[in-house]
Motif scaffolding. Structure first.
Motif, short mmCIF file in Angstrom:
data_model
loop_
_atom_site.label_atom_id
_atom_site.label_comp_id
_atom_site.label_asym_id
_atom_site.label_seq_id
_atom_site.Cartn_x
_atom_site.Cartn_y
_atom_site.Cartn_z
N GLU A 127 0.86 -1.19 0.00
CA GLU A 127 0.00 0.00 0.00
C GLU A 127 0.90 1.23 0.00
OE1 GLU A 127 -0.88 0.04 4.78
OE2 GLU A 127 -2.21 -1.10 3.47
N THR A 178 0.19 13.97 -9.35
CA THR A 178 -0.10 12.61 -8.88
C THR A 178 0.15 12.43 -7.38
OG1 THR A 178 2.10 11.79 -9.52
CG2 THR A 178 0.33 11.58 -11.16
N HIS A 191 -1.85 12.92 -5.02
CA HIS A 191 -3.06 12.42 -4.37
C HIS A 191 -3.16 10.89 -4.40
CE1 HIS A 191 -4.12 12.26 -8.60
NE2 HIS A 191 -5.07 11.39 -8.27
N VAL A 192 -2.37 10.23 -5.22
CA VAL A 192 -2.51 8.79 -5.41
C VAL A 192 -2.08 8.04 -4.15
CG1 VAL A 192 -1.80 6.79 -6.77
CG2 VAL A 192 -2.18 9.00 -7.90
N ARG A 193 -3.01 7.25 -3.63
CA ARG A 193 -2.77 6.43 -2.45
C ARG A 193 -3.21 4.98 -2.64
NH1 ARG A 193 0.40 9.89 -0.86
NH2 ARG A 193 -0.07 11.41 0.72
N SER A 194 -3.93 4.74 -3.76
CA SER A 194 -4.40 3.38 -4.03
C SER A 194 -4.55 3.20 -5.54
CB SER A 194 -5.75 3.13 -3.34
OG SER A 194 -6.77 3.87 -3.98
N GLU A 226 -7.15 2.85 -7.20
CA GLU A 226 -8.34 3.52 -7.70
C GLU A 226 -8.18 5.04 -7.81
OE1 GLU A 226 -8.56 1.22 -5.05
OE2 GLU A 226 -8.95 -0.32 -6.54
N ASP A 227 -7.03 5.57 -7.42
CA ASP A 227 -6.84 7.03 -7.37
C ASP A 227 -6.29 7.65 -8.65
OD1 ASP A 227 -7.75 7.16 -4.79
OD2 ASP A 227 -5.77 7.20 -3.88
N THR A 228 -6.25 6.92 -9.74
CA THR A 228 -5.70 7.47 -10.98
C THR A 228 -6.84 7.72 -11.96
OG1 THR A 228 -3.72 6.18 -10.58
CG2 THR A 228 -3.95 7.14 -12.75
N PRO A 229 -7.43 8.92 -11.92
CA PRO A 229 -8.56 9.22 -12.81
C PRO A 229 -8.10 9.37 -14.26
CG PRO A 229 -7.91 11.19 -11.64
CD PRO A 229 -7.08 10.06 -11.09
N GLY A 283 -5.90 2.69 -12.03
CA GLY A 283 -4.59 2.48 -11.47
C GLY A 283 -3.52 2.10 -12.47
#
Length: 132
Positions: free
Chosen positions: A9, A108, A110-113, A115-118, A124
């Motif tokens: 993670e 980028t 904000h990416v922590r998982s 699912e966080d890559t819009p 992802g």
């Protein structure tokens, strides 16, 4: 077969580095990836034109090596593969930009998982031509 992104993670994602924490109870799957010993607890990879990869292993002394613009550290094949797998996990699977462009790094953070890559066709998954 599990991939590294399934076993870790994102513990930290800042302008300087990404820290991946190994999930509990995944040691056997980690060994199954082919280049890990199973006692790894944390991976840190610095951002920029050169990368330093550090592997923390449950109370043992950390191992670090570097590659990229700043040069290369001579390491065995399994450590080279480990660094490549960590970088691929961060950039390809989590979609975190690891290069020198500060604006792209910031985009980028904000990416922590996964699912966080819009904006990516697959959640992802970082595709250079479709994700910013």
């Amino acid at each position: 077969m599990a991939r590294l992104c399934d076993l870790v993670e994102v513990a930290e994602n800042n302008m300087e580095c990404v820290v991946l924490k190994v999930k509990e109870g995944v040691q056997t799957e980690l060994v199954g990836l082919g280049c890990f010993d199973g006692d790894e607890t944390v991976f840190r990879l610095t951002k920029g034109g050169g990368h330093t990869c550090t592997v923390f292993r449950g109370g043992k002394r950390p191992i670090s090596w570097e590659w990229g613009n700043s040069g290369r550290t001579l390491v065995c094949d399994s450590l080279y593969q480990c660094g490549s797998m960590v970088k691929s996990c961060i950039s390809d699977d989590f979609g975190i930009y690891m290069g020198s462009d500060a604006a792209k790094r910031m985009a980028t953070l904000h990416v922590r998982s996964l699912e966080d890559t819009p904006g990516c066709p697959l959640p992802g998954r970082y595709l250079k031509n479709t994700c910013s």
